[in-house]
Design a protein around this motif. Structure first.
Motif, PDB file in Angstrom:
ATOM      1  N   UNK A 485       0.835  -1.206   0.000  1.00 53.38           N
ATOM      2  CA  UNK A 485       0.000   0.000   0.000  1.00 53.38           C
ATOM      3  C   UNK A 485       0.868   1.254   0.000  1.00 53.38           C
ATOM      4  N   UNK A 486       0.258   2.355  -0.407  1.00 52.65           N
ATOM      5  CA  UNK A 486       0.958   3.642  -0.377  1.00 52.65           C
ATOM      6  C   UNK A 486      -0.014   4.700   0.137  1.00 52.65           C
ATOM      7  N   UNK A 511      -1.063 -10.612   2.922  1.00 50.16           N
ATOM      8  CA  UNK A 511      -0.155  -9.768   3.705  1.00 50.16           C
ATOM      9  C   UNK A 511      -0.138  -8.365   3.113  1.00 50.16           C
ATOM     10  N   UNK A 512      -0.136  -7.370   3.975  1.00 52.98           N
ATOM     11  CA  UNK A 512      -0.032  -5.973   3.562  1.00 52.98           C
ATOM     12  C   UNK A 512       1.325  -5.432   3.991  1.00 52.98           C
ATOM     13  N   UNK A 513       2.033  -4.825   3.046  1.00 55.61           N
ATOM     14  CA  UNK A 513       3.288  -4.133   3.342  1.00 55.61           C
ATOM     15  C   UNK A 513       3.074  -2.646   3.078  1.00 55.61           C
ATOM     16  N   UNK A 514       3.125  -1.839   4.111  1.00 53.99           N
ATOM     17  CA  UNK A 514       2.936  -0.395   3.955  1.00 53.99           C
ATOM     18  C   UNK A 514       4.224   0.210   3.417  1.00 53.99           C
ATOM     19  N   UNK A 515       4.159   0.704   2.186  1.00 53.69           N
ATOM     20  CA  UNK A 515       5.351   1.199   1.509  1.00 53.69           C
ATOM     21  C   UNK A 515       5.572   2.696   1.709  1.00 53.69           C
ATOM     22  N   UNK A 516       4.825   3.288   2.600  1.00 49.45           N
ATOM     23  CA  UNK A 516       5.131   4.630   3.085  1.00 49.45           C
ATOM     24  C   UNK A 516       4.624   4.751   4.515  1.00 49.45           C
ATOM     25  N   UNK A 535       8.980   3.283   3.246  1.00 46.71           N
ATOM     26  CA  UNK A 535       9.309   3.914   1.963  1.00 46.71           C
ATOM     27  C   UNK A 535       9.226   2.889   0.840  1.00 46.71           C
ATOM     28  N   UNK A 536       9.170   3.407  -0.386  1.00 42.24           N
ATOM     29  CA  UNK A 536       9.039   2.515  -1.539  1.00 42.24           C
ATOM     30  C   UNK A 536      10.192   2.668  -2.522  1.00 42.24           C
ATOM     31  N   UNK A 537      11.301   3.204  -2.058  1.00 43.97           N
ATOM     32  CA  UNK A 537      12.487   3.238  -2.909  1.00 43.97           C
ATOM     33  C   UNK A 537      12.914   1.797  -3.223  1.00 43.97           C
TER      34      UNK A 537
END
Length: 565
Positions: A485-486, A511-516, A535-537
């Motif tokens: 997610x973002x 599974x949810x990975x919060x990318x910010x 972060x999503x770098x």
């Protein structure tokens, strides 16, 4: 020290009023070469500095040439050498992202848990900036982010604990300044507890003075104790600090009364950009430039529009000529600015790359190969984009990945066919400016050997893509789902949350990975497996992928409270 004071006094005595006013302006421009409008600006106006944005960056080598060219224009025009500034916070707010060792952002560093890492990340970044002719960084962010709905700070902060923000912030300041870069603590006295972006409107923080003293001011007191070169003012109204409805940037009570007199700060006060709506819409950029100097600012930052920069210059000249602002007040700021330019070697600007390299090598040890307290003993040559420095960034990133919950015992992922959806990064604030959205979590997991069906969806297309994504998830050979997610936790129900709700109904492990924002979980309380990446770098994507499949442990700790089991 006395020699420096004498030199500054002598230089000040040689300056006209135009020269002095010029030192108090720091301007941005459009372009990647030292020509055109910026060349004209530097030739006609003796401005004190330039700020870079991504629009000015092609590569580190080009930035190095640009910095040298701008300094040469200033020198030929008979002006004082320039501050060349940038917002290089790391993570999601960075103007230079390629050809350097881009460090994780502040919340990721805090999640990784090492104050020494904060120092090393800043020192490496500072050395790289210095090698490109940059001598001032608008970092670190010392806002205490204790508002889950904050639209502009978030992961740019070290977290919600004023003690942690103070400790990590002081280490970051030391890292930048030991590399020869003027660090800037921002956004004084604190932009953390607001749900309004000052780029868009004027936020108001209504806490009483006792609370502001205890929480918001704590990191800035630590920055002052660390001898931070500069403080950036916030375009925020604090009724407890200012009787009139004025943002801090325009408040004499706050900049002079609180910061200068009460807290004893003797460094540079720089405004946030005066073209932000909190200032431009309510007060006007040009009029506010005069008000900011009256309030106590030393540098007025106007980041975008040449016409406003020139009008602000003329308005400040007129304010002195008319007696509204005394020349003594101008001399106070210019003396301070010249003193700090001397302190950072700006007045003794090196004329060739060999001198710059010699200066960098004299600054101290490579923080990976030697103890950081052996400042003068290093024989390790500095190299921009050094693989050793990339390893530091990788180590911090990997340590930052946080397993918030795994109630369904889904981790590590099974080596089975997996649908991976990445919501692409989007610019949610002007502070972001622009983001690279090409990296996907699916590609990172595939590189780790997982069989992946890889989808990337722009945030504003999630709603119209939902049916196709559900159809992909329904395929019999898909046994598990991962979604990155973002900023899904927006104040209203986000399409990302709706999508996840539909996917959960399929009954497959998800599974949810919060990318910010780690606060996404507050809008997704039913998610049973949740990871915070901050972060999503591309580096963060790789670190998340390694943790998800079990190649590295989850070592990160949340720097903010989510009130989850």
């Amino acid at each position: 020290m006395q020699r420096m004071k004498d030199r500054v006094k002598q230089r000040l005595g040689q300056m006209s009023l135009r020269d002095k006013i010029g030192q108090m302006l720091l301007c941005g421009f459009h372009g990647t070469e030292p020509e055109g409008a910026v060349e004209t600006l530097l030739q006609r106006y003796p401005i004190g500095g330039i700020v870079y944005f991504a629009r000015n960056v092609v590569s580190p080598e080009q930035v190095e040439r640009l910095s040298g060219g701008l300094q040469n224009i200033a020198q030929v025009s008979g002006n004082v050498p320039l501050w060349i500034a940038i917002d290089q916070e790391g993570g999601m707010v960075a103007r230079i992202t390629e050809g350097i060792a881009l460090m994780p952002g502040q919340m990721a560093i805090a999640a990784a848990g090492s104050v020494q890492d904060a120092y090393e990340a800043a020192r490496i970044s500072g050395m790289e900036l210095r090698s490109m002719g940059i001598n001032m960084n608008f970092a670190p962010v010392l806002d205490v982010n204790n508002n889950a709905n904050n639209p502009v700070i978030g992961v740019r902060s070290f977290g919600e604990s004023e003690e942690k923000v103070a400790e990590f912030g002081a280490a970051t300041i030391a890292g930048f300044q030991n590399a020869g870069i003027a660090a800037t603590a921002k956004h004084f006295p604190g932009h953390g507890d607001t749900d309004t972006d000052s780029h868009l409107d004027l936020p108001v923080i209504t806490h009483d003075r006792a609370r502001v003293n205890r929480v918001e001011l704590a990191p800035f007191r630590a920055a002052i104790a660390e001898d931070v070169d500069a403080m950036m003012s916030a375009h925020i109204y604090f009724p407890a600090l200012e009787p009139e409805r004025l943002p801090v940037t325009l408040s004499h009570s706050v900049l002079t009364g609180l910061l200068r007199k009460e807290l004893g700060y003797e460094g540079i006060i720089v405004t946030d950009c005066m073209e932000m709506n909190a200032i431009a819409v309510h007060y006007g950029t040009v009029d506010a430039a005069v008000m900011a100097v009256e309030a106590g600012a030393d540098i007025v930052l106007i980041s975008h529009t040449a016409q406003l920069q020139m009008e602000a210059f003329d308005a400040l000249i007129h304010a002195v000529d008319s007696g509204r602002i005394s020349e003594r007040r101008i001399n106070e700021s210019v003396t301070r600015l010249l003193t700090f330019k001397a302190k950072r070697g700006v007045l003794e600007r090196e004329n060739d790359a060999a001198d710059v390299e010699q200066l960098l090598n004299a600054m101290g040890p490579d923080p990976v190969t030697e103890p950081t307290n052996a400042v003068a003993s290093s024989t390790v040559p500095f190299r921009r984009n050094d693989p050793i420095h990339h390893k530091v960034a990788q180590r911090i990133s990997e340590k930052s990945i946080t397993r918030v919950r795994d109630n369904q015992h889904m981790l590590p992922l099974k080596r089975e066919r997996t649908l991976v959806i990445t919501v692409a990064a989007e610019v949610t604030s002007i502070a972001d400016e622009q983001l690279d959205g090409a990296a996907t979590l699916g590609a990172a997991l595939s590189a780790q050997g997982l069989e992946v069906v890889d989808w990337m969806v722009p945030a504003d297309e999630v709603a119209i893509s939902t049916a196709r994504l559900i159809q992909a998830a329904e395929a019999e050979d898909i046994t598990q789902i991962v979604i990155g997610t973002y900023n899904a936790g927006s104040p209203s129900v986000d399409p990302q949350c709706r999508l996840i709700g539909w996917l959960q109904q399929l009954g497959k492990p998800l599974a949810v990975a919060a990318l910010r924002s780690p606060y996404d979980l507050l809008k997704l309380p039913d998610v049973q497996t949740y990871i915070a990446a901050y972060e999503s770098r591309p580096l963060a994507m790789d670190s998340v992928a390694k943790a998800l499949i079990g190649r590295i442990p989850f070592e990160g700790n949340l720097p903010v409270s989510l009130d989850v089991d």
